[in-house]
Design a protein around this motif. Structure first.
Motif, mmCIF file in Angstrom:
data_model
loop_
_atom_site.group_PDB
_atom_site.id
_atom_site.type_symbol
_atom_site.label_atom_id
_atom_site.label_comp_id
_atom_site.label_asym_id
_atom_site.label_seq_id
_atom_site.Cartn_x
_atom_site.Cartn_y
_atom_site.Cartn_z
ATOM 1 N N VAL A 56 -4.613 3.791 59.773
ATOM 2 C CA VAL A 56 -5.833 2.993 60.046
ATOM 3 C C VAL A 56 -7.044 3.521 59.271
ATOM 4 O O VAL A 56 -8.094 2.855 59.231
ATOM 5 N N GLY A 57 -6.887 4.695 58.656
ATOM 6 C CA GLY A 57 -8.015 5.265 57.925
ATOM 7 C C GLY A 57 -9.030 5.911 58.856
ATOM 8 O O GLY A 57 -8.961 5.773 60.083
ATOM 9 N N LYS A 76 7.036 -6.128 61.037
ATOM 10 C CA LYS A 76 6.308 -5.624 59.853
ATOM 11 C C LYS A 76 5.557 -6.736 59.128
ATOM 12 O O LYS A 76 4.775 -6.476 58.217
ATOM 13 N N ARG A 77 5.753 -7.997 59.598
ATOM 14 C CA ARG A 77 4.981 -9.106 59.001
ATOM 15 C C ARG A 77 3.579 -9.186 59.620
ATOM 16 O O ARG A 77 2.720 -9.913 59.126
ATOM 17 N N ALA A 78 3.381 -8.487 60.738
ATOM 18 C CA ALA A 78 2.063 -8.573 61.388
ATOM 19 C C ALA A 78 0.996 -8.009 60.465
ATOM 20 O O ALA A 78 1.269 -7.214 59.575
ATOM 21 N N ASP A 79 -0.245 -8.429 60.723
ATOM 22 C CA ASP A 79 -1.374 -8.068 59.851
ATOM 23 C C ASP A 79 -1.899 -6.676 60.243
ATOM 24 O O ASP A 79 -2.724 -6.543 61.155
ATOM 25 N N THR A 80 -1.414 -5.648 59.556
ATOM 26 C CA THR A 80 -1.802 -4.273 59.911
ATOM 27 C C THR A 80 -3.239 -3.983 59.485
ATOM 28 O O THR A 80 -3.896 -3.116 60.064
ATOM 29 N N THR A 81 -3.739 -4.722 58.497
ATOM 30 C CA THR A 81 -5.147 -4.543 58.107
ATOM 31 C C THR A 81 -6.051 -4.983 59.252
ATOM 32 O O THR A 81 -7.022 -4.326 59.617
#
Ligand code: KE4
Length: 430
Positions: free
Chosen positions: A32-33, A374-379
């Motif tokens: 997540v930074g 893993k298609r979910a928007d991790t950004t």
């Protein structure tokens, strides 16, 4: 929020001394930074960082703290216990109490061995399955995490049965050549794997509710299907309930779904926040474990008085009428509120609830396995994560973790959280 100058300074120092500045990778905020918050105290549902900022905590040490941080009953019990010593290296009365609680609450556990972590519990359960069946191969699911034992660090593979490829340097191919990988929620793939490796598979290990790719529920009939397939092939079914044990149901996933595995692994909640793990199951299988049988497994601090005491207090408290169901109700309220606010801002969101844990995927597709997770928007996950952190709500710093609730998350705490979620999603919606 006060500036996090002390956390930043400590993180800089920590990175000089510890890989990534942390004692476990997920804590480093790589997904997540930003700068991880260095926590100096916690009580109930709240954390406090070294800069004096407070957060409602949904990590709860990745599951163990179902009664919240520093529960008075646990603090008092540990204060008394520590005065009688910390470890004896001998059998103790309280190990019997904890193990009796576990065997009473979990249908599949007639006999239990206490260890010091979930990884150790899983390593031992797999060795036991191989010893019992005389077979070498095991099956795991993509996206399931069972601790960092070499033979399970295999995420490779999808489709039917794929002979595992190591997912971490340092894991020899020889170690993982006996690890097969199939998609979660795919009975046909599991059946095909057993067909392709007939009589060579010792066990299939599964997270009965997946909590390490985000929270993914088993589809109807999946767990019973695995029970039927493993039985038909004389292999063992292992439920890795390190996370789900006492979280998805007072009797674990095996109680919730009425599917009894041959072996179960536990951790987290049964230690109330102290290091612990356990494996157990059918009496005839557990009789193989040394010293009653030849399968060797040991541990200096296994069954130590402090972890055992914290575990007993936790499990006993969870038996008090209404406690567990109240946590589950708060979890459901959080999930409903999160979903309704996402809809209001037209933000695609899938929320999975499993008892006292839940997970959010920023996607408009149902999530049933690793490929869909893993298609979910991790950004977007990272954006919401930081927007909430700034508003005093602490989630796991990765889309592929779960959120946990405790008995300390009362109505006010949940309302505070949902107000922060509303503001964070408004930010995201722009
Ligand atoms: P430990 O060795 O970390 O006690 O347990 C390993 C383990 C085994 N099985 C399941 C289903 C688990 O979830 C875990 C550990 N869970 C992670 C959270 N995703 C622990 C957090 C971390 O690795 O820092």
């Amino acid at each position: 929020m006060k500036p996090i100058t002390e956390s930043e300074a400590l993180f800089k120092s920590a990175r000089q001394l510890m890989p990534g500045g942390v004692s476990s990778p997920v804590r480093a905020f790589k997904a997540v930074g930003g700068t991880p918050r260095f926590i100096c105290r916690a009580a109930g549902a709240w954390l406090e960082d070294v800069d004096g900022n407070r957060y409602v905590d949904y990590v709860l040490s990745y599951g163990p703290l179902i009664l919240g941080h520093a529960h008075p009953a646990i603090v008092n019990a540990l204060t008394g216990t520590i005065r009688r010593g910390t470890a004896y290296g001998t059998p103790t009365r309280r190990e019997i109490t904890l193990v009796r609680l576990i065997t009473t609450l979990l249908p599949g556990m007639d006999m239990v061995r206490l260890v010091n972590s979930g990884t150790e519990a899983v390593m031992s359960a797999l060795r036991l399955a191989r010893a019992w069946t005389g077979r070498d191969r095991i099956i795991k699911c993509t996206g399931n995490y069972h601790g960092h034992a070499d033979s399970l660090l295999v995420q490779a593979g999808s489709g039917v049965a794929t002979l595992g490829l190591p997912d971490s340097p340092g894991v020899p191919e020889s170690t993982v050549k006996n690890t097969l990988v199939v998609p979660y929620n795919d009975l046909a793939a599991a059946e095909a794997a057993f067909g392709a490796h007939r009589k060579r598979i010792a066990a299939m290990i599964v997270e009965p509710v997946a909590g390490n790719m985000g929270v993914v529920l088993p589809q109807k009939g999946y767990l019973q299907g695995l029970r039927d397939i493993t039985r038909a092939h004389d292999a063992l079914l292992i439920f890795d309930e390190v996370m789900t044990g006492f979280r998805v149901h007072p009797s674990g996933a095996q109680g919730l779904y009425q599917v009894t595995p041959d072996l179960t692994t536990l951790g987290k909640v049964i230690g109330g926040g102290l290091p612990i793990g356990a494996y157990g199951g059918r009496r005839d299988i557990m009789a193989l474990v040394a010293p009653s049988g030849p399968m060797y497994q040991a541990g200096t601090l296994s069954g130590n008085p402090l972890a055992v005491e914290a575990g007993i207090v936790t499990l006993e408290k969870l038996q008090e009428p209404g406690i567990w169901s109240r946590i589950a109700r708060q979890t459901a309220r959080l999930a409903r509120g999160w979903k309704s606010r996402a809809e209001a801002y037209r933000i695609p969101l899938e929320v999975a609830v499993a008892g006292t844990m839940f997970g959010c995927f920023y996607t408009d597709q149902p999530v049933i396995d690793w490929n869909t997770a893993k298609r979910a928007d991790t950004t977007r996950y990272a954006g919401v994560f930081h927007a909430l952190l700034e508003r005093g709500v602490h989630l796991a710093p990765s889309q592929y973790e779960a959120c946990f609730v405790s008995s300390a998350h009362d109505d006010d705490v949940v309302s505070h959280t949902l107000d922060a979620v509303d503001a964070a999603l408004a930010d995201e919606a722009g």
